[in-house]
Design a protein around this motif. Structure first.
Motif: not given
Length: 298
Positions: A263-272
């Motif tokens: 349950r994480l959004p698409h390319v959650w890495h951008l939300l660092d």
């Protein structure tokens, strides 16, 4: 699932997914994407340098000389730039100790397929001209850029000069759109509207073959493939693009590390900086990059 992830899930559904469902045209989409990425927290001590040929070099802190991550940004081939991904790429560079080279590649619909792929090939050639050997380069990307990185990986493997490794975040690997998750996760995906993905594809392909391995690396061949790291979330509409890509690479003999988050959004890495899991995922990438270069050095 952390409380931060819960809040972000709700915000994405109520604001950004609805906005993506209603966006009228590409210029509006580009402006919306730029505005959204301004909410990302910057990485301290970021250094950005522009070099000839559309290469944007991003670092933060000390970087290992002679090594590079060649990273292709996502955005469905119609939006995005190294600037929109700058904060995440700087954090990646800081954690891994390796400078990131993010090419500015041409976007659709102004430049349809195979324009982006040709620009990816050109970026590789420019790095080689600058003195980087294949084993000095890790290929990477997210979403459409992840598909682009994997298509380039296949191209370089077939040419007999594979990079040290490759990694991708939720890559779009099948433009024929045959993954079951496109329908199974239609409601579960908090960000991407499944009903618009065919429209997005046509902006890029403009009627060309969606099974061409240069746009759908799921159908490419990968001889002598180096290690690959893939990350995605179980609720994404593109989940099966990642899962099937991992199977395809393993069948080709590659060592594949697959991480599927819940349950994480698409390319959650951008939300660092906002989402704790983003930092944890980037740390996994950093360790993978360091290990890849260590193995090559031996």
């Amino acid at each position: 699932m952390s409380w931060q992830a819960e809040l972000i899930d709700v915000a994405l559904r109520l604001v950004f997914k609805r906005q993506l469902q209603r966006l009228a045209d590409v210029p509006v989409a580009r402006r919306a994407f730029r505005r959204a990425t301004r909410l990302v927290r910057p990485t301290p001590y970021t250094v950005v340098r522009h070099r000839p040929g559309g290469l944007v070099w991003i670092s933060s802190g000390a970087a290992q000389p002679g090594r590079v991550i060649l990273y292709f940004h996502g955005g469905g081939y119609i939006v995005g730039s190294p600037r929109t991904h700058e904060a995440m790429l700087a954090r990646m560079a800081r954690l891994s100790g390796v400078e990131v080279c993010a090419p500015i590649y041409r976007l659709a619909p102004e430049t349809p397929f195979p324009g982006a792929f040709e620009d990816a090939q050109a970026a590789w050639s420019r790095l080689r001209t600058l003195g980087y050997e294949p084993e000095d380069i890790v290929l990477a990307g997210d979403s459409a850029g992840g598909g682009l990185a994997l298509a380039l990986l296949a191209d370089r493997c077939q040419a007999g000069e594979p990079p040290a490794a490759a990694f991708a975040f939720s890559p779009w690997t099948d433009l024929a759109l045959t993954g079951r998750s496109l329908s199974e996760n239609r409601e579960a995906d908090p960000l991407l509207p499944a009903e618009r993905i065919e429209e997005l594809r046509e902006y890029y392909l403009a009627g060309q073959d969606p099974t061409d391995p240069r746009c759908s690396p799921l159908r490419a061949v990968f001889p002598n493939c180096p290690p690959v790291l893939l990350q995605c979330a179980d609720t994404e509409i593109l989940r099966d693009d990642t899962l099937r890509m991992a199977e395809h690479l393993r069948a080709a003999g590659a060592s594949v590390t697959l991480t599927v988050e819940h349950r994480l959004p698409h390319v959650w890495h951008l939300l660092d900086g906002w989402l704790p899991k983003a930092r944890a995922s980037l740390r996994q990438v950093a360790a993978f990059v360091q290990a890849s270069f260590t193995v090559v050095s031996r």
